[in-house]
Structure formats: C-alpha cells, structure tokens
Design a protein around this motif. Sequence first.
Motif, short mmCIF file in Angstrom:
data_model
loop_
_atom_site.label_atom_id
_atom_site.label_comp_id
_atom_site.label_asym_id
_atom_site.label_seq_id
_atom_site.Cartn_x
_atom_site.Cartn_y
_atom_site.Cartn_z
N ASN A 87 41.30 43.67 28.91
CA ASN A 87 41.42 42.36 27.67
C ASN A 87 40.97 41.33 27.68
OD1 ASN A 87 43.38 43.44 24.70
ND2 ASN A 87 44.06 41.48 25.73
N GLN A 88 41.52 40.42 28.71
CA GLN A 88 41.06 38.81 28.30
C GLN A 88 39.25 39.13 28.54
OE1 GLN A 88 42.30 38.17 32.48
NE2 GLN A 88 44.23 37.61 31.83
N PHE A 89 38.76 39.65 29.04
CA PHE A 89 37.20 39.70 28.90
C PHE A 89 36.45 40.05 27.16
CE2 PHE A 89 33.45 42.17 28.36
CZ PHE A 89 31.80 41.47 28.34
N ARG A 149 34.99 36.58 24.52
CA ARG A 149 34.01 37.47 23.99
C ARG A 149 34.19 38.28 21.55
NH1 ARG A 149 32.94 36.50 29.12
NH2 ARG A 149 31.67 36.15 29.89
N ILE A 150 35.26 38.13 21.76
CA ILE A 150 34.96 38.71 19.92
C ILE A 150 34.68 38.39 18.98
CG2 ILE A 150 37.15 36.73 19.14
CD1 ILE A 150 37.84 40.05 19.68
N THR A 151 33.70 37.15 19.69
CA THR A 151 32.99 37.26 18.46
C THR A 151 31.60 37.67 18.52
OG1 THR A 151 31.74 34.80 19.38
CG2 THR A 151 33.87 35.07 17.95
N ASP A 152 31.32 38.58 20.00
CA ASP A 152 30.04 38.76 20.08
C ASP A 152 30.15 40.21 19.26
OD1 ASP A 152 28.06 39.16 23.15
OD2 ASP A 152 27.29 39.67 21.24
N HIS A 153 30.28 40.99 18.34
CA HIS A 153 29.81 41.95 17.66
C HIS A 153 29.21 43.23 18.38
CE1 HIS A 153 32.21 40.36 14.84
NE2 HIS A 153 31.62 39.54 14.27
N THR A 158 27.70 49.11 30.78
CA THR A 158 26.11 48.21 31.12
C THR A 158 26.23 47.65 31.39
OG1 THR A 158 25.34 49.36 29.40
CG2 THR A 158 25.73 51.58 30.52
N THR A 159 26.83 46.66 31.12
CA THR A 159 26.70 44.97 30.66
C THR A 159 27.34 44.47 31.90
OG1 THR A 159 26.69 45.48 28.34
CG2 THR A 159 26.62 42.80 29.26
N LYS A 160 27.46 45.08 32.97
CA LYS A 160 27.66 44.63 34.56
C LYS A 160 27.72 43.27 34.42
CE LYS A 160 27.72 48.98 36.21
NZ LYS A 160 28.12 50.18 38.02
N ASN A 161 26.49 42.68 34.21
CA ASN A 161 27.18 41.78 34.66
C ASN A 161 27.83 40.02 34.02
OD1 ASN A 161 24.34 41.56 36.33
ND2 ASN A 161 22.62 40.84 34.50
N ASP A 162 28.11 40.96 32.90
CA ASP A 162 29.53 39.69 32.51
C ASP A 162 30.56 39.95 32.79
OD1 ASP A 162 27.63 38.54 30.19
OD2 ASP A 162 26.98 40.14 28.95
N PHE A 163 30.66 41.24 33.26
CA PHE A 163 31.99 41.71 34.18
C PHE A 163 32.47 40.85 35.57
CE2 PHE A 163 32.02 45.29 30.88
CZ PHE A 163 33.36 45.18 30.80
N THR A 164 31.03 40.55 35.96
CA THR A 164 31.10 40.05 37.63
C THR A 164 32.35 39.02 38.43
OG1 THR A 164 29.60 39.05 37.53
CG2 THR A 164 28.92 41.10 37.96
N HIS A 165 32.77 37.98 36.75
CA HIS A 165 33.68 37.78 36.36
C HIS A 165 35.12 37.80 36.78
CE1 HIS A 165 33.89 37.45 32.60
NE2 HIS A 165 34.71 36.86 32.66
N SER A 166 35.31 38.76 36.86
CA SER A 166 36.42 39.01 36.02
C SER A 166 36.76 40.85 37.00
CB SER A 166 37.30 39.07 34.51
OG SER A 166 36.11 39.90 34.29
N LEU A 167 35.75 41.27 37.01
CA LEU A 167 36.44 42.98 37.42
C LEU A 167 35.46 43.39 38.20
CD1 LEU A 167 36.96 44.41 33.83
CD2 LEU A 167 38.10 44.81 35.64
N TYR A 206 48.49 41.72 25.70
CA TYR A 206 47.99 41.36 26.19
C TYR A 206 46.98 42.74 26.76
CZ TYR A 206 52.82 42.45 28.71
OH TYR A 206 53.31 43.03 29.28
N PHE A 207 47.30 44.11 26.43
CA PHE A 207 46.69 45.29 26.35
C PHE A 207 46.57 45.43 25.63
CE2 PHE A 207 50.32 46.53 29.15
CZ PHE A 207 49.06 45.82 30.47
N GLN A 208 46.66 44.72 23.79
CA GLN A 208 46.38 45.09 22.63
C GLN A 208 44.63 45.48 22.23
OE1 GLN A 208 48.17 47.86 21.58
NE2 GLN A 208 46.61 48.66 20.15
N THR A 209 44.59 44.60 22.00
CA THR A 209 42.54 43.73 22.58
C THR A 209 41.95 45.43 22.49
OG1 THR A 209 42.86 41.11 21.68
CG2 THR A 209 40.39 42.50 22.16
N ALA A 210 42.27 45.13 24.18
CA ALA A 210 41.16 46.39 24.98
C ALA A 210 41.12 47.63 24.42
CB ALA A 210 41.39 46.41 26.10
N ILE A 211 42.68 48.10 23.71
CA ILE A 211 43.52 49.29 23.18
C ILE A 211 42.47 49.67 21.67
CG2 ILE A 211 45.35 50.85 22.48
CD1 ILE A 211 47.39 49.76 24.31
N ASN A 212 42.24 48.50 20.91
CA ASN A 212 41.25 48.67 19.94
C ASN A 212 41.15 49.12 20.14
OD1 ASN A 212 44.23 47.99 17.55
ND2 ASN A 212 43.78 46.04 18.10
#
Length: 217
Positions: free
Chosen positions: A118-120, A124-128, A139-148, A185-191
Amino acid sequence: MRTTLYGQFVAGTKTDEVKQIVDKFKQYNVKVILDYSMESDISTSITASNNVHKSSFNTELDESNTFKIYHPDERIFNTNMFNYIKNSNTSRELCGQSSFIAMKITALVRPLVLQKLNQFLESRITDHNLFDTIDSLLTTKNDFTHSLTPNELGEISNLLLRINRIIQTVKKNEGRIFIDAEQSYFQTAINKIVIHLQRLYNRNNLLVYNTYQCYKK
C-alpha cells in the motif's frame, strides 16, 4: 457469543442453519450475501510474526505442492482460501444463480506485507503506467527492493493466486463476489487489486465488486 448480537449478524455455523435463514428471507424476496468472517490487522499480525525467525525460514512447497511457502503464516492463508471456496459452493447450493459471497484481502496475506504494498502504491500514485496490471507491479522488482523483500514479493504473488482460485470457483458457480473495504492503510492496495480483477473477470457480466468505506469525511 450467542447471547449477544449473534443472531443479528450470523446466519449460522452449519449449512442447515444458514439454509433456514436463506429460506426465510426468500419469502420476502430478500437475497443474501454469505460472508466467511475472517480478517486480520497490523496489531495481531505483529504478535504472530514476532514468534517467527524470518531470517532462518527457508521457502518450501505447501502440502498440495501448489504454493511456494514464503512465511509460515501462509499455511493459514491457504486454509482461509479453501474456506472461501467452500463458502462459494455453499452459496451456490443454497442460493442458486443469486449466489453472492464476500471476501477480505487480509484473510489471505500478512497485513504487514499488504501495508508495505500500500505504501509503495501511494508513493507512486501519479505513475499511471505502473498500475496497468498487478502483474506489471510484480515484474518491476527494482522499484520494490527498498521496501519489500524477495520473500514478501512471493507472498504478494501467492495472494493473487489465492484470490484468482476463489474467483474461478465463484465464476464456475455462476455467482458474484464483493471484496470488502478495510483499513485506510490497506485500501489503496486493495482498490488496485480489485480493479485489476474487474478488468479480468467483468468482461461479459458483473462478477467482481469493489466496496468503499462510508464513515470517512
């Protein structure tokens, strides 16, 4: 528990108990949504996870050789998945083509992992282009490495597998499913997950429904 408001919210613990309620409502043309009531939150998840030494846990296959287990709690989520599948079958048995069930995402993945996702997404909410599909996120794992961590990415992948298995059962039963809104704090991911599922499954008819919390200003 049965001496409280149990009867107001719970149809029963067995199929024959639920059938009595369903049949009663049918007399008044009232349809039902069967909800297997299971969810979790950050506080309960932290308590459970504190008992697990993550650094020493090795990934392994579950008993059915279907899911690669990235965290011990995933066995619980697999059990919840099968309970949702059973709930869909029960709904079909009792309600026919008006079958409708509810599901909560936090019953199928660790809340701490869902919160990180959700935080991730919120950062990046503007990166449609990034949100065209959940698959592209994974598949965009490089963007996740800082948090997941890699294991947490595996847990997200398993979450999607579980959800799809549940929805495939609902589709086979000619039913519908709504995915319940949860904490902010979950809802953006759920949506994002639900919108992805709607694009996949709602092409010929309405199968997957999203929900929104209405108590916030």
